[in-house]
Design an enzyme around this catalytic site. Structure first.
Site, short mmCIF file in Angstrom:
data_model
loop_
_atom_site.label_atom_id
_atom_site.label_comp_id
_atom_site.label_asym_id
_atom_site.label_seq_id
_atom_site.Cartn_x
_atom_site.Cartn_y
_atom_site.Cartn_z
N HIS A 129 3.20 32.06 13.39
CA HIS A 129 2.19 31.40 14.25
C HIS A 129 0.77 31.67 13.74
CE1 HIS A 129 5.52 31.07 17.22
NE2 HIS A 129 5.80 32.28 16.78
N SER A 169 -21.56 23.00 -4.01
CA SER A 169 -22.15 22.02 -3.12
C SER A 169 -23.54 21.69 -3.64
CB SER A 169 -22.25 22.60 -1.71
OG SER A 169 -23.21 21.89 -0.96
N LYS A 204 -21.92 27.83 -1.81
CA LYS A 204 -20.56 27.30 -1.70
C LYS A 204 -19.76 27.31 -2.99
CE LYS A 204 -19.06 24.94 1.24
NZ LYS A 204 -18.82 24.38 2.54
N GLU A 226 -7.32 21.40 -2.14
CA GLU A 226 -7.62 20.40 -1.10
C GLU A 226 -7.13 19.02 -1.52
OE1 GLU A 226 -11.68 20.95 1.03
OE2 GLU A 226 -11.89 21.83 -0.97
N TYR A 255 19.17 -9.85 -7.59
CA TYR A 255 17.75 -9.63 -7.86
C TYR A 255 16.87 -10.57 -7.03
CZ TYR A 255 13.22 -9.45 -10.11
OH TYR A 255 11.89 -9.32 -10.33
N GLN A 290 9.64 -6.68 -8.03
CA GLN A 290 8.50 -6.45 -8.92
C GLN A 290 7.50 -5.48 -8.27
OE1 GLN A 290 6.99 -9.60 -11.53
NE2 GLN A 290 5.13 -9.52 -10.31
N1 ARG Z 1 8.44 -8.72 -13.74
C1 ARG Z 1 9.72 -8.77 -13.16
C2 ARG Z 1 9.96 -7.52 -12.33
O1 ARG Z 1 9.22 -6.62 -12.45
C3 ARG Z 1 10.76 -8.88 -14.22
C4 ARG Z 1 12.04 -9.55 -13.78
C5 ARG Z 1 11.77 -10.94 -13.41
N2 ARG Z 1 12.95 -11.70 -13.27
C6 ARG Z 1 12.91 -12.93 -12.79
N3 ARG Z 1 14.02 -13.58 -12.74
N4 ARG Z 1 11.82 -13.47 -12.36
O2 ARG Z 1 10.88 -7.41 -11.53
#
Ligand code: ARG
Length: 474
Positions: free
Chosen positions: A171, A292, A298, A305, A332, A337
């Site tokens: 504490h 400072s 200081k 920090e 994907y 990105q």
């Molecule tokens: N610049 C893209 C990323 O960072 C690369 C992959 C892009 N692929 C696509 N099918 N547009 O994810």
């Protein structure tokens, strides 16, 4: 990037983008090109991108998709591009969107149509996933090195300060005396777990997505085991859809990074307190502090920090990545990105913070007299007196009560228990005899906690040896 936010319309359409122009009847809007480009930040992965491409081309040749001449010309071209980038002779273009297409276009410009064959059996989707993993693997190794260096500094200092007595706190109130070495080894224990977490994370980073292509794999007779070996990956990833989509390995890294920053923020808080005129436990070397411009007296503990302050942005990056991932359908999506800037900033912040601490730790200068004096002040041996009475046959709850009264007397008299006379102490219990003063000393108190994990100086020395052995085994 320069501020071009007012320019929202495209320039006069001339050519469609060469990477996918076939299907398009007009070029990408100039603002959209800038909005969707990542080259400003993903160019930092140029080395890994080239490394991955060289391995891919080598594999394509081995399975008969490229001739040896084609492979060699691709590799020579890529190596030249790397040299150009490192010499500052490479012009990155927003129109070419990202690091992958910039390098591929430069390759084709250098070696002609063979350059266009590099992307056979590959997509930017598996390419970028591979690049990030290679990049992060490299950075984890650098960060692990800085972590080890910080631990070395702390352990060496702990061994040196195994006998230095300071107050231990709960504490933030004086609790029991501990040794400064013991306190330093508490920090080391946190970092030891942090190191293990990083290494564990590295295992899952070190899997190779290349070959997943866009999402489903490829029709070419690729040899993923071979490419993985060339790139020092532990193995190819198991599922192509998962390979191009998940960034859990990056999230895991930011989680491990958050814990390290949290620990360093705690050290920072203690250093800031200890360097103050109110505590006076340590001096920080001048080169880690600033003054400072208005208050001549200081000396500010800027480095701790800032480490404390920078912890917040690392936590933020972890939340960014978790949120980035949470609603993405397989496989994907361009959302991914957005994984790079939080990841890169986490890497930079963590590596630099560790570096600053690793540089500073061996040079912390304990003010041993002030620490000792502080330990004397807060009745830190009260528990020792209670334990002493227990050894004389008094139940702990009763001895606690007796010592509480003695402390109240000490507060009123402004004297520590060890500064009272035997007669004064005996008012509280007739079980107290002259040997009580052995347990009321700070040295007696710490030496009595003589077991694994305890603060006794010989235990601290043994713990420092074990801690150093653990580092050597890495
Ligand atoms: N610049 C893209 C990323 O960072 C690369 C992959 C892009 N692929 C696509 N099918 N547009 O994810």
């Amino acid at each position: 990037m320069t501020d071009q936010s007012n320019e929202t319309t495209s320039q006069t359409p001339t050519q469609t983008n060469s990477a996918w122009g076939g299907r398009f009847s007009e070029p990408t809007d100039a603002f959209v090109a800038r909005y969707t480009a990542s080259v400003e930040f993903d160019q930092r992965m140029y080395r890994q991108d080239i490394q991955g491409s060289i391995a891919h081309a080598t594999m394509l040749c081995r399975v008969g998709v490229l001739t040896e001449d084609e492979r060699d010309s691709i590799i020579t071209g890529l190596n030249e591009i790397q040299a150009d980038i490192e010499a500052g002779n490479f012009e990155w273009s927003i129109e070419l969107e990202d690091v992958h297409m910039n390098i591929e276009a430069a390759l084709t410009k250098k070696i002609g149509i063979t350059g266009k064959k590099l992307h056979t059996g590959r997509s930017r989707n598996d390419q970028v996933a591979t690049d990030i993993r290679l990049y992060l693997r490299d950075e984890i190794d650098v960060i692990s090195g800085e972590l080890t260096r910080l631990q070395q500094g702390l352990i060496a200092l702990a061994a040196k300060e195994a006998d230095t007595i300071m107050p231990g706190f709960t504490h933030l109130q004086t609790a029991q005396p501990v040794t400064f070495g013991h306190h330093l080894l508490a920090w080391n224990a946190m970092l030891e777990r942090d190191y293990a977490r990083l290494q564990d994370c590295r295992k899952r980073v070190n899997q190779m997505p290349l070959g997943a292509a866009a999402l489903a794999g490829t029709t070419y007779p690729i040899d993923r085991q071979y490419t993985a070996k060339l790139l020092d990956f532990e193995a190819p990833t198991e599922n192509s859809l998962d390979s191009v989509s998940d960034r859990d390995f990056a999230i895991e890294f930011t989680a491990a990074a958050s814990l390290i920053m949290m620990h360093m923020s705690r050290f920072s808080e203690e250093l800031v307190l200890w360097a103050s005129a109110q505590f006076r436990f340590i001096d920080l070397p001048d080169r880690f502090c600033t003054g400072s411009s208005i208050m001549p007296q200081k000396k500010n503990p800027d480095v701790p920090e800032l480490v404390r302050g920078k912890t917040g942005r690392v936590y933020g990056h972890m939340i960014s990545l978790l949120t980035l991932m949470k609603s993405q359908p397989l496989a994907y999506n361009k959302d991914n990105q957005e994984d790079k800037e939080p990841l890169f900033d986490t890497v930079d912040t963590l590596r630099d913070s560790l570096r600053a601490f690793a540089d500073m730790a061996p040079h912390l200068m304990p003010r041993r007299d002030d620490m000792r004096e502080a330990a004397m002040r807060g009745f830190s041996t009260a528990t020792d007196l209670a334990d002493y009475l227990v050894r004389k046959g008094i139940p702990f709850r009763d001895s606690h009560e007796v010592v509480g009264k003695a402390v109240a007397f000490g507060v009123a008299e402004n004297r520590d228990l060890s500064e009272m006379t035997l007669e004064e102490l005996q008012q509280f219990s007739d079980q107290i005899t002259a040997d009580v003063f052995d347990v009321l000393t700070l040295e007696g108190s710490v030496a009595a906690r003589d077991h694994i994990g305890g603060t006794a100086p010989n235990q601290v020395r043994a713990a420092a040896v074990r801690a150093l052995d653990a580092l050597k085994a890495r």
